[in-house]
Design a protein around this motif. Sequence first.
Motif, short mmCIF file in Angstrom:
data_model
loop_
_atom_site.label_atom_id
_atom_site.label_comp_id
_atom_site.label_asym_id
_atom_site.label_seq_id
_atom_site.Cartn_x
_atom_site.Cartn_y
_atom_site.Cartn_z
N ARG A 19 33.78 42.89 -14.72
CA ARG A 19 32.40 42.67 -14.30
C ARG A 19 31.92 41.36 -14.91
O ARG A 19 31.98 41.19 -16.13
N ILE A 51 24.03 36.08 -2.85
CA ILE A 51 22.95 37.04 -2.62
C ILE A 51 21.64 36.27 -2.50
O ILE A 51 21.39 35.31 -3.23
N GLY A 55 17.80 39.96 -2.51
CA GLY A 55 18.94 40.87 -2.48
C GLY A 55 19.19 41.45 -1.11
O GLY A 55 20.14 42.21 -0.91
N LEU A 58 23.50 39.31 1.91
CA LEU A 58 24.70 39.17 1.10
C LEU A 58 25.75 38.39 1.87
O LEU A 58 25.79 38.42 3.12
N THR A 69 31.54 43.26 -5.48
CA THR A 69 30.15 43.55 -5.15
C THR A 69 29.24 42.65 -5.98
O THR A 69 29.36 42.62 -7.21
N SER A 71 25.34 41.69 -7.16
CA SER A 71 24.03 42.32 -7.30
C SER A 71 23.18 41.45 -8.21
O SER A 71 23.69 40.59 -8.91
N ARG A 72 21.88 41.68 -8.18
CA ARG A 72 20.97 40.92 -9.03
C ARG A 72 19.89 41.83 -9.56
O ARG A 72 19.53 42.83 -8.95
N ASP A 73 19.36 41.43 -10.71
CA ASP A 73 18.24 42.12 -11.32
C ASP A 73 17.19 41.05 -11.62
O ASP A 73 17.30 40.32 -12.60
N VAL A 79 22.47 37.94 -12.43
CA VAL A 79 23.25 38.27 -11.25
C VAL A 79 24.63 38.68 -11.74
O VAL A 79 25.15 38.10 -12.70
N GLU A 80 25.21 39.69 -11.11
CA GLU A 80 26.49 40.21 -11.57
C GLU A 80 27.48 40.28 -10.41
O GLU A 80 27.10 40.33 -9.25
N GLN A 82 30.77 42.58 -9.64
CA GLN A 82 31.71 43.64 -9.97
C GLN A 82 32.97 43.42 -9.17
O GLN A 82 32.93 43.35 -7.93
#
Length: 124
Positions: A19, A51, A55, A58, A69, A71-73, A79-80, A82
């Motif tokens: 990750r 992204i 969000g 994609l 995958t 994703s963001r927060d 942003v990550e 996986q």
Amino acid sequence: QVQLVEPGGGLAQAGGSLRLSCAASVRTFDSFGMGWFRQAPGKEREPVAAISWSGGRLYYADAVKGRFTISRDNAKNTVELQMNSLNPEDTSVYLCAANRWGVAGAAMAEYDYWGQGTQVTVSS
């Protein structure tokens, strides 16, 4: 100015997971589109995933669809990525990037800011 820092990366065996995380130092992070690119020795930099600011949009490169995958927060300015079912062909330096347009862009020219990159090595 936006600074992007990518701790993490590392070593994994084929079939394993890693990750990646990217932290952005900007107050308006939730307006930026974010992307992950990778560059292996002797090869051109290529898009991996992206992204949009919300969000809601994609993008995934064909080589990673179904395995990676993004994703963001927006509350944490992160942003990550996986990465599952890794294979040796995923070995590369992975770079986080940000664009002011807020889009899930796949082209390097769309991005305004880049991280330093983090090494991912997958052994067979």
